[in-house]
Design an enzyme around this catalytic site. Structure first.
Site, short mmCIF file in Angstrom:
data_model
loop_
_atom_site.label_atom_id
_atom_site.label_comp_id
_atom_site.label_asym_id
_atom_site.label_seq_id
_atom_site.Cartn_x
_atom_site.Cartn_y
_atom_site.Cartn_z
N GLY A 138 6.98 -6.15 -0.32
CA GLY A 138 6.42 -6.20 0.90
C GLY A 138 7.38 -6.69 1.81
CB SER A 139 6.82 -7.63 5.58
OG SER A 139 5.91 -8.83 5.37
N PRO A 182 -3.25 -5.93 -5.75
CG PRO A 182 -4.73 -3.96 -6.09
CD PRO A 182 -4.26 -5.53 -6.68
CD GLU A 231 11.46 -3.27 -3.09
OE1 GLU A 231 12.00 -3.35 -1.86
OE2 GLU A 231 10.63 -2.38 -3.50
CG LEU A 232 11.69 -9.44 0.59
CD1 LEU A 232 12.21 -10.74 0.74
CD2 LEU A 232 9.93 -9.49 0.25
CD GLU A 272 10.88 -2.32 6.55
OE1 GLU A 272 10.37 -3.38 6.73
OE2 GLU A 272 11.12 -1.59 5.46
CB CYS A 305 11.20 -0.86 1.62
SG CYS A 305 10.98 -0.72 -0.21
CD1 TRP A 332 0.04 -1.25 3.18
CD2 TRP A 332 0.85 0.61 3.06
NE1 TRP A 332 0.59 -1.41 4.27
CE2 TRP A 332 1.14 -0.30 4.36
CE3 TRP A 332 1.04 1.91 3.14
CZ2 TRP A 332 2.02 0.31 5.33
CZ3 TRP A 332 1.98 2.42 4.13
CH2 TRP A 332 2.46 1.69 5.15
CG ASN A 333 5.26 1.28 0.63
OD1 ASN A 333 4.95 0.38 -0.11
ND2 ASN A 333 6.27 1.26 1.05
P1 ADP Z 1 3.19 -4.36 4.24
O1 ADP Z 1 3.51 -4.07 5.77
O2 ADP Z 1 3.55 -3.36 3.57
O3 ADP Z 1 1.63 -4.47 4.18
P2 ADP Z 1 2.99 -7.21 3.91
O4 ADP Z 1 4.00 -8.32 3.38
O5 ADP Z 1 2.07 -7.65 4.94
O6 ADP Z 1 3.55 -5.94 4.01
O7 ADP Z 1 2.06 -7.06 2.78
C1 ADP Z 1 2.37 -6.66 1.28
C2 ADP Z 1 1.18 -7.44 0.40
O8 ADP Z 1 1.26 -8.67 0.40
C3 ADP Z 1 -0.10 -6.92 0.72
O9 ADP Z 1 -0.64 -6.52 -0.56
C4 ADP Z 1 -0.72 -7.78 1.46
O10 ADP Z 1 -2.04 -7.99 1.27
C5 ADP Z 1 0.02 -9.20 0.66
N1 ADP Z 1 -0.18 -10.22 1.75
C6 ADP Z 1 -0.07 -10.28 3.01
N2 ADP Z 1 0.09 -11.61 3.63
C7 ADP Z 1 0.08 -12.27 2.52
C8 ADP Z 1 0.16 -13.80 2.19
N3 ADP Z 1 0.20 -14.60 3.14
N4 ADP Z 1 -0.23 -14.18 0.85
C9 ADP Z 1 -0.09 -13.41 -0.10
N5 ADP Z 1 -0.41 -11.98 -0.02
C10 ADP Z 1 -0.14 -11.53 1.41
#
Ligand code: ADP
Length: 485
Positions: free
Chosen positions: A233-234, A180, A255-256, A386, A289, A155-156
Site C-alpha cells: 500500500g502507500s 483485502p 511493498e510501498l 506518485e 506502484c 485494491w489495485n
Molecule cells: P491505497 O491508496 O492503495 O488505498 P493505502 O495505503 O491507503 O493505499 O491502503 C492500502 C491498504 O491498507 C488498504 O487495504 C487500506 O484499507 C488499508 N489501510 C489504510 N489505512 C490503514 C490503517 N491505518 N491501518 C490498517 N490498514 C489500513
C-alpha cells in the site's frame, strides 16, 4: 448479477477457519465504471479478525509439519482451480476494480503463477552444514516457517497482491490471514472459495473483510499470535504499520509507493521506448506502484519521442473495462480523479504544458483522459508525487549523469526503466539507479521467477523468485556437541 458461470465464486462474507462468517452489518461494493452497487458484503469486526488470527495459530502446527511435497500438491490444486476459473475470476475483478477484462485475465494468470511457482519452490527449502571450529561439535542450519502471517493488501491488484504473499507464506509452512481492500473484497473471497475446493485445510488461509481498517490493522500488527506482518500500500500507511509492529518486534515486509523514472537515451530504439512507456504507464489506468511516473528524454530525441508517444496515447481506448477493446478503464473512485486533476492543474500553473488530455473523461465520473504534460521539471507536483493515474510528465535532460541524478532524486526506490543500446551505458545506468527493479529496454518486468521489491521508502523484502521464501522462513542454528569421544 455478475453473470459468472460458477456462482459459488461469489462470496460475500469473511472466510475464517474454513467457515463463511456472517455479520450484522454490510457494506456496498461498487463497479467503478458505472458507479453501481454490485454486492453487499458482511462487515467483519475486530473480534472476527482476532478469531482469524487464533484459527491461523491453531492450524499452524499441522500445516508447518506437513511434508512440503504434500503442501505443494494442495497449492498446485489451488493454482489449477484458479486457471480453470480464470474467466469468472477476471470478470469479478473487472466489475469490482475496473481494469479492462484482458488485463484482469492477465492478473489472474499472474497471481496464479506465484502459487504454481511457490508450490515447487517450497520443496527446496534447503538447510546447511557448516564446517565446525571444534572436533567436538557439528554446525547445522535448518529453516522453519515463521508462524502466522498477517497481510493487508490494496485494491489495485485484488487477486495478485494476495496470491504473491499467500503463495510464498503457505509454501514455507506459514498460515495466513489477509484483510483485502474493502473496495475489492470479492476477488479475495473467490480465492478463499477455491482454496477450500483445493483442499487447503481450515485455518490455513483466512480472509477478513471489514471496513475498520485501523482496528483490524491493530490486531494484525500487535496480536501475539502473529509472527510476521506484510503490507502492500502507500508509504504513509506502511510507515505507521511498521511502528505498530515494533512493539512486538514482528518480522515485517513492505511493498510501498513508487515514483518510477522512465529514461529514454539518444541511442534508444524510439519505437520500442514508446511501446514500453505505454505498457508501464497506462496499464491499470496508471494505478500501479511500478507505473512510470516521470519520463526523462534526452534533448536530441525529445521531439521524435514526444510525437510518437502522443500519437500512441491518443489511440488508447477509454471505457468500461468489461466492454471489448478497452485499454483504459475507470479510476477506483471520484476522489482519485480529483487527486489526479489537481496534480495536473497545479503542475500547469507552475509551467507544465498540456500536450494531450488533462481532464476527467466523458466516459463517466471515475474516468480520466490519458494525458501527457511536457516541459515538466522535477519540482512540479506531478513529478514529486506518485500520480496513480493515466498521466505522463515529460522532462528533458542533457547528459547521462543528469538523467541518473534526477531519476534518483526521490525518496522512493521501487521500479525504474530505461531505453539505451550502448552496452557500456546500459551497465553504468543499471548500476547507478537506486531502485529495487530496473527494466532495461523493457516496460513490463513483473513475473513469478523474479524478485519484486523496493529500496529506500518503497519498502523491504522481496516477493516472488527463489528469494521470495526467505521472508517467511527463520534460520535456526543447531550446535551439536559431544561428537568426538
Ligand atoms: P491505497 O491508496 O492503495 O488505498 P493505502 O495505503 O491507503 O493505499 O491502503 C492500502 C491498504 O491498507 C488498504 O487495504 C487500506 O484499507 C488499508 N489501510 C489504510 N489505512 C490503514 C490503517 N491505518 N491501518 C490498517 N490498514 C489500513
Amino acid at each position: 448479477m455478475l453473470d459468472i458461470k460458477q456462482s459459488a465464486l461469489l462470496k460475500t462474507s469473511s472466510y475464517i477457519n474454513g467457515n463463511w462468517h456472517p455479520s450484522n452489518t454490510t457494506f456496498d461494493v461498487s463497479n467503478p465504471a458505472i458507479d453501481e452497487v454490485i454486492a453487499q458484503v458482511c462487515d467483519a469486526s475486530v473480534e472476527q479478525a482476532i478469531l482469524a488470527v487464533r484459527s491461523a495459530k491453531k492450524a499452524f502446527k499441522a500445516w508447518s509439519t506437513m511434508p512440503a511435497n504434500e503442501r505443494a500438491t494442495l497449492l498446485r490444486n489451488w493454482f489449477n482451480l484458479m486457471m480453470e476459473h480464470q474467466d469468472d475470476l477476471a470478470r469479478i475483478l473487472t466489475l469490482e476494480q475496473g481494469k479492462p477484462l484482458a488485463e484482469a485475465k492477465g492478473e489472474i494468470a499472474y497471481g496464479a503463477s506465484f502459487i504454481e511457482w511457490f508450490a515447487e519452490e517450497g520443496k527446496r527449502v534447503y538447510g546447511d552444514t557448516i564446517p565446525s571450529l571444534s572436533a567436538k561439535q557439528k554446525i547445522v542450519v535448518i529453516k522453519q516457517a515463521v508462524g502466522v502471517v498477517a497481510a493487508i493488501t490494496p485494491w489495485n491488484f485484488p487477486n495478485a497482491m494476495i496470491a504473491r504473499k499467500a503463495a510464498a507464506a503457505l509454501a514455507a509452512g506459514c498460515t495466513f490471514v489477509v484483510r483485502p481492500a474493502t473496495q475489492t473484497p470479492l476477488s479475495a473471497l473467490a480465492m478463499a472459495e477455491l482454496a477450500e475446493q483445493a483442499g487447503i485445510p481450515a485455518g490455513v488461509f483466512n480472509v477478513v473483510v471489514g471496513q475498520d481498517a485501523k482496528g483490524i490493522g491493530e490486531v494484525f500488527t500487535t496480536h501475539t499470535d502473529v509472527a510476521k506482518f506484510t503490507f502492500t500500500g502507500s508509504t504513509a500507511v506502511g510507515k505507521s504499520l511498521i511502528k505498530q509492529c515494533a512493539s512486538g518486534v514482528k518480522k515485517v515486509s513492505m511493498e510501498l509507493g513508487g515514483n518510477a523514472p522512465f529514461i529514454v537515451f539518444n541511442d534508444a530504439d524510439i519505437e520500442e521506448a514508446v511501446k514500453g512507456a505505454i505498457n508501464s504507464k497506462y496499464r491499470n489506468a496508471g494505478q500501479t506502484c511500478v507505473c512510470t511516473n516521470r519520463i526523462f528524454v534526452q534533448k536530441d530525441v525529445l521531439a521524435s519521442f514526444t510525437e510518437k508517444f502522443t500519437d500512441a496515447v491518443n489511440h488508447l481506448h477509454v471505457g468500461n473495462g468489461i466492454d471489448d477493446n478497452i485499454q483504459i478503464g475507470p479510476m477506483i473512485s471520484s476522489e482519485a480523479v480529483e487527486n489526479v486533476t489537481k496534480l495536473v492543474n497545479d503542475s500547469i500553473k507552475q509551467g507544465a504544458v498540456l500536450n494531450t488530455g488533462g481532464k476527467p473523461h466523458k466516459a463517466g465520473s471515475h474516468f480520466f483522459q490519458p494525458t501527457i504534460l511536457t516541459q515538466v521539471t522535477q519540482d512540479m507536483p506531478v513529478a514529486r508525487n506518485e500520480i496513480f493515474g493515466p498521466v505522463s510528465p515529460i522532462i528533458s535532460f542533457d547528459t547521462e549523469s543528469d538523467a541518473i541524478a534526477m531519476a534518483n532524486d526521490t525518496e522512493y526506490g521501487l521500479a525504474a526503466y530505461f531505453y539505451a543500446r550502448d552496452i557500456g551505458r546500459v551497465w553504468r545506468v543499471a548500476e547507478a539507479l537506486d531502485f529495487g527493479m530496473v527494466g532495461i529496454n523493457e516496460g513490463l518486468i513483473s513475473n513469478a521467477a523474479a524478485p519484486f521489491g523496493g529500496v529506500k521508502q518503497s519498502g523491504s523484502g522481496r516477493e516472488g523468485s527463489k528469494y521470495g521464501l526467505d521472508d517467511y522462513l527463520e534460520i535456526k542454528y543447531l550446535c551439536m556437541g559431544g561428537i568426538s569421544d
